[in-house]
Motif scaffolding. Sequence first.
Motif, PDB file in Angstrom:
ATOM      1  N   ASP A   1       0.794  -1.225   0.000  1.00 14.75           N
ATOM      2  CA  ASP A   1       0.000   0.000   0.000  1.00 14.75           C
ATOM      3  C   ASP A   1       0.829   1.278   0.000  1.00 14.75           C
ATOM      4  O   ASP A   1       2.036   1.270   0.279  1.00 14.75           O
ATOM      5  CB  ASP A   1      -0.937   0.025   1.205  1.00 14.75           C
ATOM      6  N   LEU A   2       0.125   2.395  -0.283  1.00 11.44           N
ATOM      7  CA  LEU A   2       0.687   3.742  -0.234  1.00 11.44           C
ATOM      8  C   LEU A   2       0.285   4.413   1.077  1.00 11.44           C
ATOM      9  O   LEU A   2      -0.694   4.027   1.715  1.00 11.44           O
ATOM     10  CB  LEU A   2       0.170   4.584  -1.403  1.00 11.44           C
ATOM     11  N   VAL A   3       1.037   5.445   1.453  1.00  9.07           N
ATOM     12  CA  VAL A   3       0.700   6.222   2.645  1.00  9.07           C
ATOM     13  C   VAL A   3      -0.497   7.124   2.333  1.00  9.07           C
ATOM     14  O   VAL A   3      -0.500   7.848   1.335  1.00  9.07           O
ATOM     15  CB  VAL A   3       1.890   7.073   3.119  1.00  9.07           C
ATOM     16  N   GLU A   4      -1.518   7.073   3.203  1.00  4.87           N
ATOM     17  CA  GLU A   4      -2.692   7.936   3.080  1.00  4.87           C
ATOM     18  C   GLU A   4      -2.808   8.799   4.332  1.00  4.87           C
ATOM     19  O   GLU A   4      -2.297   8.453   5.402  1.00  4.87           O
ATOM     20  CB  GLU A   4      -3.961   7.090   2.917  1.00  4.87           C
ATOM     21  N   LEU A   5      -3.501   9.922   4.193  1.00  4.67           N
ATOM     22  CA  LEU A   5      -3.632  10.859   5.310  1.00  4.67           C
ATOM     23  C   LEU A   5      -4.240  10.186   6.534  1.00  4.67           C
ATOM     24  O   LEU A   5      -3.830  10.450   7.672  1.00  4.67           O
ATOM     25  CB  LEU A   5      -4.484  12.065   4.886  1.00  4.67           C
ATOM     26  N   SER A   6      -5.214   9.296   6.324  1.00  2.27           N
ATOM     27  CA  SER A   6      -5.883   8.639   7.453  1.00  2.27           C
ATOM     28  C   SER A   6      -4.960   7.680   8.201  1.00  2.27           C
ATOM     29  O   SER A   6      -5.290   7.243   9.311  1.00  2.27           O
ATOM     30  CB  SER A   6      -7.124   7.885   6.970  1.00  2.27           C
ATOM     31  N   ASN A   7      -3.811   7.337   7.609  1.00  3.75           N
ATOM     32  CA  ASN A   7      -2.853   6.454   8.284  1.00  3.75           C
ATOM     33  C   ASN A   7      -2.136   7.158   9.438  1.00  3.75           C
ATOM     34  O   ASN A   7      -1.666   6.509  10.381  1.00  3.75           O
ATOM     35  CB  ASN A   7      -1.772   5.963   7.317  1.00  3.75           C
ATOM     36  N   LEU A   8      -2.020   8.489   9.350  1.00  9.32           N
ATOM     37  CA  LEU A   8      -1.103   9.208  10.234  1.00  9.32           C
ATOM     38  C   LEU A   8      -1.543   9.202  11.697  1.00  9.32           C
ATOM     39  O   LEU A   8      -0.717   9.421  12.590  1.00  9.32           O
ATOM     40  CB  LEU A   8      -0.938  10.655   9.755  1.00  9.32           C
ATOM     41  N   GLN A   9      -2.815   8.924  11.948  1.00 12.90           N
ATOM     42  CA  GLN A   9      -3.309   8.876  13.322  1.00 12.90           C
ATOM     43  C   GLN A   9      -2.636   7.776  14.135  1.00 12.90           C
ATOM     44  O   GLN A   9      -2.512   7.883  15.352  1.00 12.90           O
ATOM     45  CB  GLN A   9      -4.841   8.688  13.287  1.00 12.90           C
ATOM     46  N   ARG A  10      -2.118   6.719  13.465  1.00 11.14           N
ATOM     47  CA  ARG A  10      -1.597   5.575  14.214  1.00 11.14           C
ATOM     48  C   ARG A  10      -0.344   4.957  13.614  1.00 11.14           C
ATOM     49  O   ARG A  10       0.314   4.157  14.280  1.00 11.14           O
ATOM     50  CB  ARG A  10      -2.682   4.494  14.323  1.00 11.14           C
ATOM     51  N   GLN A  11      -0.010   5.278  12.369  1.00 14.32           N
ATOM     52  CA  GLN A  11       1.134   4.636  11.699  1.00 14.32           C
ATOM     53  C   GLN A  11       2.353   5.541  11.860  1.00 14.32           C
ATOM     54  O   GLN A  11       2.575   6.472  11.096  1.00 14.32           O
ATOM     55  CB  GLN A  11       0.778   4.329  10.250  1.00 14.32           C
ATOM     56  N   THR A  12       3.163   5.244  12.863  1.00  7.78           N
ATOM     57  CA  THR A  12       4.051   6.217  13.495  1.00  7.78           C
ATOM     58  C   THR A  12       5.302   6.587  12.706  1.00  7.78           C
ATOM     59  O   THR A  12       6.005   7.509  13.102  1.00  7.78           O
ATOM     60  CB  THR A  12       4.475   5.701  14.880  1.00  7.78           C
ATOM     61  N   LEU A  13       5.602   5.911  11.620  1.00  2.11           N
ATOM     62  CA  LEU A  13       6.798   6.254  10.843  1.00  2.11           C
ATOM     63  C   LEU A  13       6.508   7.248   9.720  1.00  2.11           C
ATOM     64  O   LEU A  13       7.437   7.702   9.062  1.00  2.11           O
ATOM     65  CB  LEU A  13       7.423   4.994  10.239  1.00  2.11           C
ATOM     66  N   PHE A  14       5.239   7.600   9.500  1.00  2.52           N
ATOM     67  CA  PHE A  14       4.875   8.374   8.314  1.00  2.52           C
ATOM     68  C   PHE A  14       4.560   9.822   8.643  1.00  2.52           C
ATOM     69  O   PHE A  14       4.218  10.170   9.770  1.00  2.52           O
ATOM     70  CB  PHE A  14       3.680   7.730   7.602  1.00  2.52           C
ATOM     71  N   SER A  15       4.668  10.678   7.597  1.00  2.82           N
ATOM     72  CA  SER A  15       4.428  12.109   7.748  1.00  2.82           C
ATOM     73  C   SER A  15       3.394  12.584   6.729  1.00  2.82           C
ATOM     74  O   SER A  15       3.038  11.852   5.792  1.00  2.82           O
ATOM     75  CB  SER A  15       5.736  12.879   7.528  1.00  2.82           C
TER      76      SER A  15
END
Length: 342
Positions: free
Chosen positions: A59-73
């Motif tokens: 998968d790709l990084v999405e804005l909704s991931n940032l609440q819990r996926q701690t390596l992404f910006s």
Amino acid sequence: MGNLDRYSRQVLFQPIGKDGQRKLLESRIAIVGVGALGTVIANHLVRSGVGHVTLIDRDLVELSNLQRQTLFSEEDSILNLPKVIAAQKRLNEVNSTVTIEPIIADLNLDNAEDLLVGFDCIVDGTDNFMTRFLINDVAFKYGIPWVYGGAVSSRGMFAVFKPGKTPCYRCLFPKVPSGMGETCDTVGVLSPITDIIGSFQAIEVLKIIVGAETNPNLEQLDIWDNSYLQMDITDGKNPNCPTCVNHQFDYLDRSSNLQVSYSSLCGRDTVQINPRNKQHIDLMDLEKHLKKNGKVFANEFLLRFCPDQQTALVVFKDGRVLIHGTNDIAKAKSVYAKYIGS
């Protein structure tokens, strides 16, 4: 061997010490799924000095991931970076001495053995049962310990499976649940539970590498209700288990009726997902499950769900699903996992 100074506080911990740290520096770990659990696991293992970490995610990084996926910006989501690439970049900044291998791939029966064999441990950062059964097959076929974890809503669980020493995942969960399971996209998830479960998984990996005793339990907790359950699985082996007793690896066997067929329908911008082992789906229950996530129409024959303007899922009573809006099988599987579950 590398400078041990950066790990001095870990080396002072007697169960690890210098010998254990050297084992960590020489170890090779594969993490399947680099989302909420996978980012926590990867962060801890890289900071701990695991020598080689392979990251596998489709998968790709999405804005909704940032609440819990701690390596992404936010920048990662704007750039639509693959999760493994964004994670590699951040982890290299954390510890440049560790080899980070990013693999942009959907783990399936065609590539699972190629991607997972040769590691000291496999760690589950996924969000669906089918991939876990696949990991379990590879792990017990090739004698590789693996650490299971799952989190949804405010609940989470984890366990360690070691070929020849513990029951396998299929002993505890004999088959993929029929019907539609809860997912983070349908019932939500709290970031502290993914941090907690991922951290527990990471510490079990460290124990495996240094040769310490691992947790014998299937641990379950709910951080909202403040409940905790330990289930000792030491004697949980199924004497008739197809996987760890009979060495029957159905999820690696293309002829098995447990397989799911994924096919892109020519000229229709549609992917069909078709379980060979037919299910009975309660379409009315599924309608209730999905209606807060998009537009839903259901009748006695099928359910049509539109999470956005580009995508539509048509679910039939026997478990077959058509995903309209893409001919990319990996993308379709991602959509399926988000809203349907396994």
